[in-house]
Scaffold this motif. Structure first.
Motif, PDB file in Angstrom:
ATOM      1  N   GLN A 137       0.805  -1.219   0.000  1.00  0.00           N
ATOM      2  CA  GLN A 137       0.000   0.000   0.000  1.00  0.00           C
ATOM      3  C   GLN A 137       0.838   1.270   0.000  1.00  0.00           C
ATOM      4  O   GLN A 137       0.382   2.311  -0.474  1.00  0.00           O
ATOM      5  CB  GLN A 137      -0.994   0.002   1.146  1.00  0.00           C
ATOM      6  N   GLY A 138       2.066   1.231   0.480  1.00  0.00           N
ATOM      7  CA  GLY A 138       2.929   2.407   0.445  1.00  0.00           C
ATOM      8  C   GLY A 138       3.385   2.756  -0.961  1.00  0.00           C
ATOM      9  O   GLY A 138       3.716   3.900  -1.250  1.00  0.00           O
ATOM     10  N   LEU A 139       3.393   1.775  -1.844  1.00  0.00           N
ATOM     11  CA  LEU A 139       3.810   2.001  -3.222  1.00  0.00           C
ATOM     12  C   LEU A 139       2.651   2.379  -4.135  1.00  0.00           C
ATOM     13  O   LEU A 139       2.861   2.773  -5.273  1.00  0.00           O
ATOM     14  CB  LEU A 139       4.486   0.732  -3.763  1.00  0.00           C
ATOM     15  N   TRP A 140       1.426   2.226  -3.640  1.00  0.00           N
ATOM     16  CA  TRP A 140       0.232   2.499  -4.439  1.00  0.00           C
ATOM     17  C   TRP A 140       0.089   4.013  -4.626  1.00  0.00           C
ATOM     18  O   TRP A 140       0.153   4.765  -3.659  1.00  0.00           O
ATOM     19  CB  TRP A 140      -0.982   1.954  -3.696  1.00  0.00           C
ATOM     20  N   PRO A 141      -0.112   4.486  -5.866  1.00  0.00           N
ATOM     21  CA  PRO A 141      -0.168   5.934  -6.101  1.00  0.00           C
ATOM     22  C   PRO A 141      -1.463   6.599  -5.640  1.00  0.00           C
ATOM     23  O   PRO A 141      -1.521   7.815  -5.529  1.00  0.00           O
ATOM     24  CB  PRO A 141      -0.031   6.047  -7.619  1.00  0.00           C
ATOM     25  N   ASP A 142      -2.493   5.825  -5.336  1.00  0.00           N
ATOM     26  CA  ASP A 142      -3.771   6.401  -4.924  1.00  0.00           C
ATOM     27  C   ASP A 142      -3.795   6.671  -3.426  1.00  0.00           C
ATOM     28  O   ASP A 142      -2.874   6.325  -2.688  1.00  0.00           O
ATOM     29  CB  ASP A 142      -4.919   5.457  -5.293  1.00  0.00           C
ATOM     30  N   SER A 143      -4.898   7.267  -2.972  1.00  0.00           N
ATOM     31  CA  SER A 143      -5.036   7.591  -1.554  1.00  0.00           C
ATOM     32  C   SER A 143      -5.211   6.332  -0.713  1.00  0.00           C
ATOM     33  O   SER A 143      -5.514   5.249  -1.220  1.00  0.00           O
ATOM     34  CB  SER A 143      -6.247   8.511  -1.352  1.00  0.00           C
ATOM     35  N   TYR A 144      -5.032   6.502   0.576  1.00  0.00           N
ATOM     36  CA  TYR A 144      -5.168   5.398   1.528  1.00  0.00           C
ATOM     37  C   TYR A 144      -6.574   4.807   1.471  1.00  0.00           C
ATOM     38  O   TYR A 144      -6.735   3.586   1.539  1.00  0.00           O
ATOM     39  CB  TYR A 144      -4.854   5.897   2.938  1.00  0.00           C
ATOM     40  N   GLU A 145      -7.585   5.652   1.331  1.00  0.00           N
ATOM     41  CA  GLU A 145      -8.965   5.188   1.298  1.00  0.00           C
ATOM     42  C   GLU A 145      -9.205   4.291   0.083  1.00  0.00           C
ATOM     43  O   GLU A 145      -9.890   3.265   0.179  1.00  0.00           O
ATOM     44  CB  GLU A 145      -9.938   6.363   1.284  1.00  0.00           C
ATOM     45  N   THR A 146      -8.644   4.657  -1.067  1.00  0.00           N
ATOM     46  CA  THR A 146      -8.801   3.857  -2.280  1.00  0.00           C
ATOM     47  C   THR A 146      -8.145   2.493  -2.115  1.00  0.00           C
ATOM     48  O   THR A 146      -8.708   1.464  -2.502  1.00  0.00           O
ATOM     49  CB  THR A 146      -8.205   4.590  -3.493  1.00  0.00           C
ATOM     50  N   VAL A 147      -6.981   2.470  -1.521  1.00  0.00           N
ATOM     51  CA  VAL A 147      -6.283   1.205  -1.285  1.00  0.00           C
ATOM     52  C   VAL A 147      -7.098   0.322  -0.355  1.00  0.00           C
ATOM     53  O   VAL A 147      -7.224  -0.888  -0.576  1.00  0.00           O
ATOM     54  CB  VAL A 147      -4.869   1.461  -0.714  1.00  0.00           C
ATOM     55  N   GLN A 148      -7.703   0.912   0.669  1.00  0.00           N
ATOM     56  CA  GLN A 148      -8.516   0.141   1.603  1.00  0.00           C
ATOM     57  C   GLN A 148      -9.759  -0.433   0.930  1.00  0.00           C
ATOM     58  O   GLN A 148     -10.172  -1.556   1.234  1.00  0.00           O
ATOM     59  CB  GLN A 148      -8.922   1.010   2.801  1.00  0.00           C
ATOM     60  N   ILE A 149     -10.342   0.308   0.000  1.00  0.00           N
ATOM     61  CA  ILE A 149     -11.507  -0.208  -0.737  1.00  0.00           C
ATOM     62  C   ILE A 149     -11.106  -1.446  -1.536  1.00  0.00           C
ATOM     63  O   ILE A 149     -11.814  -2.452  -1.539  1.00  0.00           O
ATOM     64  CB  ILE A 149     -12.105   0.886  -1.642  1.00  0.00           C
ATOM     65  N   PHE A 150      -9.961  -1.377  -2.215  1.00  0.00           N
ATOM     66  CA  PHE A 150      -9.492  -2.539  -2.970  1.00  0.00           C
ATOM     67  C   PHE A 150      -9.184  -3.709  -2.047  1.00  0.00           C
ATOM     68  O   PHE A 150      -9.540  -4.854  -2.330  1.00  0.00           O
ATOM     69  CB  PHE A 150      -8.248  -2.187  -3.801  1.00  0.00           C
ATOM     70  N   GLU A 151      -8.522  -3.434  -0.934  1.00  0.00           N
ATOM     71  CA  GLU A 151      -8.170  -4.499   0.007  1.00  0.00           C
ATOM     72  C   GLU A 151      -9.417  -5.188   0.559  1.00  0.00           C
ATOM     73  O   GLU A 151      -9.490  -6.422   0.584  1.00  0.00           O
ATOM     74  CB  GLU A 151      -7.333  -3.932   1.152  1.00  0.00           C
TER      75      GLU A 151
END
Length: 56
Positions: free
Chosen positions: A11-25
């Motif tokens: 998730q630290g390498l993901w270019p999107d916001s933290y919220e977007t990463v959490q939605i995918f996760e």
């Protein structure tokens, strides 16, 4: 389920916001749970048929 772990680890390498990463996760977790539920429902359904019981 493995994609959820991978998404969390990267998730630290993901270019999107933290919220977007959490939605995918969370979405990957949901898909993993749905796949397991589907597997077990299919297994129980096929194991419960009379023809399957006669073979055992």
């Amino acid at each position: 389920m493995g994609l959820s772990v991978l998404t969390d680890a990267l998730q630290g390498l993901w270019p999107d916001s933290y919220e977007t990463v959490q939605i995918f996760e969370e979405g990957f977790k949901f898909l993993g749970i749905a796949a397991w539920l589907s597997f077990w429902c299919h297994y129980v359904s096929s194991a419960s048929k009379p023809a399957a019981l006669e073979q055992h």
